[in-house]
Design a protein around this motif. Structure first.
Motif, short mmCIF file in Angstrom:
data_model
loop_
_atom_site.label_atom_id
_atom_site.label_comp_id
_atom_site.label_asym_id
_atom_site.label_seq_id
_atom_site.Cartn_x
_atom_site.Cartn_y
_atom_site.Cartn_z
N LEU A 85 52.47 -10.37 -20.26
CA LEU A 85 51.11 -10.19 -19.72
C LEU A 85 50.93 -8.70 -19.47
N TRP A 86 49.80 -8.15 -19.90
CA TRP A 86 49.55 -6.74 -19.64
C TRP A 86 48.08 -6.54 -19.34
N GLY A 87 47.78 -5.45 -18.67
CA GLY A 87 46.40 -5.13 -18.32
C GLY A 87 46.05 -3.73 -18.77
N GLY A 88 45.06 -3.17 -18.13
CA GLY A 88 44.69 -1.78 -18.38
C GLY A 88 43.54 -1.59 -19.34
N THR A 89 43.31 -2.52 -20.26
CA THR A 89 42.25 -2.31 -21.25
C THR A 89 40.92 -2.93 -20.82
N HIS A 90 40.95 -3.78 -19.80
CA HIS A 90 39.75 -4.46 -19.27
C HIS A 90 39.14 -5.41 -20.28
N ARG A 91 39.92 -5.84 -21.26
CA ARG A 91 39.43 -6.70 -22.32
C ARG A 91 40.41 -7.85 -22.56
N PHE A 92 39.91 -9.09 -22.53
CA PHE A 92 40.78 -10.24 -22.76
C PHE A 92 41.32 -10.23 -24.18
N GLU A 93 42.61 -10.54 -24.29
CA GLU A 93 43.26 -10.74 -25.59
C GLU A 93 44.36 -11.76 -25.41
N ALA A 94 44.61 -12.57 -26.41
CA ALA A 94 45.77 -13.48 -26.43
C ALA A 94 46.16 -13.71 -27.88
N TYR A 95 47.44 -13.50 -28.18
CA TYR A 95 47.91 -13.71 -29.55
C TYR A 95 49.43 -13.89 -29.55
N PHE A 107 54.35 -14.52 -27.02
CA PHE A 107 52.95 -14.70 -26.70
C PHE A 107 52.51 -13.54 -25.82
N PHE A 108 51.38 -12.93 -26.17
CA PHE A 108 50.87 -11.76 -25.48
C PHE A 108 49.48 -12.07 -24.90
N VAL A 109 49.30 -11.74 -23.61
CA VAL A 109 48.03 -12.05 -22.94
C VAL A 109 47.60 -10.87 -22.10
N ASN A 110 46.35 -10.46 -22.29
CA ASN A 110 45.70 -9.50 -21.40
C ASN A 110 44.52 -10.25 -20.79
N PRO A 111 44.52 -10.45 -19.45
CA PRO A 111 43.45 -11.24 -18.84
C PRO A 111 42.12 -10.50 -18.74
N GLY A 112 42.08 -9.22 -19.06
CA GLY A 112 40.86 -8.43 -18.91
C GLY A 112 40.68 -8.01 -17.47
N SER A 113 39.47 -7.60 -17.12
CA SER A 113 39.14 -7.18 -15.76
C SER A 113 38.36 -8.29 -15.06
N ALA A 114 38.86 -8.73 -13.91
CA ALA A 114 38.20 -9.82 -13.18
C ALA A 114 36.81 -9.44 -12.72
N THR A 115 36.55 -8.16 -12.57
CA THR A 115 35.24 -7.73 -12.08
C THR A 115 34.38 -7.10 -13.18
N GLY A 116 34.92 -7.03 -14.40
CA GLY A 116 34.16 -6.39 -15.48
C GLY A 116 34.04 -4.89 -15.28
N ALA A 117 35.06 -4.31 -14.64
CA ALA A 117 35.04 -2.87 -14.39
C ALA A 117 34.97 -2.10 -15.69
N LEU A 118 34.20 -1.03 -15.68
CA LEU A 118 34.08 -0.20 -16.87
C LEU A 118 35.42 0.43 -17.20
N SER A 119 35.57 0.78 -18.43
CA SER A 119 36.81 1.37 -18.91
C SER A 119 36.48 2.58 -19.76
N THR A 120 37.41 3.49 -19.82
CA THR A 120 37.18 4.68 -20.65
C THR A 120 38.05 4.59 -21.89
N GLY A 121 37.42 4.44 -23.03
CA GLY A 121 38.13 4.49 -24.29
C GLY A 121 38.74 3.20 -24.78
N TRP A 122 38.71 2.12 -24.03
CA TRP A 122 39.36 0.89 -24.46
C TRP A 122 38.42 -0.03 -25.23
N LEU A 123 37.13 0.09 -25.02
CA LEU A 123 36.17 -0.80 -25.67
C LEU A 123 35.40 -0.05 -26.74
N PRO A 124 35.00 -0.75 -27.80
CA PRO A 124 34.16 -0.10 -28.81
C PRO A 124 32.86 0.41 -28.18
#
Length: 196
Positions: free
Chosen positions: A111-121, A127-144
């Motif tokens: 499980l990892w965070g930091g990107t503020h974007r959900f991913e699972a693969y 198995f790798f899971v990023n739960p995203g940001s629970a509050t939808g906090a803005l991120s710099t450089g992680w989102l298109p």
């Protein structure tokens, strides 16, 4: 260990935007795995009330918590689950770098965070899971460019060598109405891995 729900949450930053609070009630969750960036005591207290077992790793903005570990490992069923904020993964969110971290931690699930974007693969039996940001906090450089973060968190239910992941995402429709969507993703540790 018997099956119990495990909350996977991180990158909270803006606690007053936590639209999911009404979905998270004490007594239903057995453990919280927080991937860092709590940034305030009130959020810590809220998570502490949710479950008897709160495990936290240090995010890059958890400056008032110098003693938090950068990563941890817990065991549920036959699965070893590692978790980290993600700011120590270089390049950030890179699948090969995450695979190296999973191997280094000797885990089946990372499980990892930091990107503020959900991913699972799945990758090479892990198995790798990023739960995203629970509050939808803005991120710099992680989102298109032009993409807004979608508030999200995950609940895991582990039974033996099977992990069922429930992904909760707060989506806004064309009329501006917010709705919580739930998606289910499953992972089974291969019998070859289970034997080793």
């Amino acid at each position: 260990m018997a099956s119990r729900l495990v909350l996977v949450i991180g990158d909270l930053f803006i606690p007053d935007r936590a639209a999911f609070k009404k979905l998270l009630t004490p007594g239903k969750i057995g453990q919280v795995l927080c991937l860092g960036n709590l940034t305030d005591k009130e959020t810590y207290e809220f998570l502490r009330e949710l479950a008897p077992d709160l495990q936290i790793v240090k995010g890059n903005f958890d400056v008032d918590a110098p003693n938090l570990a950068l990563s941890k490992v817990v065991t549920h069923g036959s699965l070893r689950i590692g978790f980290t904020h993600g700011h120590s993964i270089i390049p950030p969110g890179d699948a090969d770098s995450l695979l190296i971290s999973a191997r280094h931690m000797d885990v089946d699930v990372l499980l990892w965070g930091g990107t503020h974007r959900f991913e699972a693969y799945e990758l090479e039996g892990k198995f790798f899971v990023n739960p995203g940001s629970a509050t939808g906090a803005l991120s710099t450089g992680w989102l298109p460019d032009g993409e807004e973060p979608t508030p999200s968190f995950c609940l895991m239910d582990v039974q033996g060598d099977v992990l069922v992941l429930y992904v909760y995402q707060l989506k806004t429709d064309a009329n501006g109405v917010e709705n919580v969507g739930v998606e289910k993703v499953s992972f089974r540790k291969s019998s070859k891995q289970a034997a080793s």
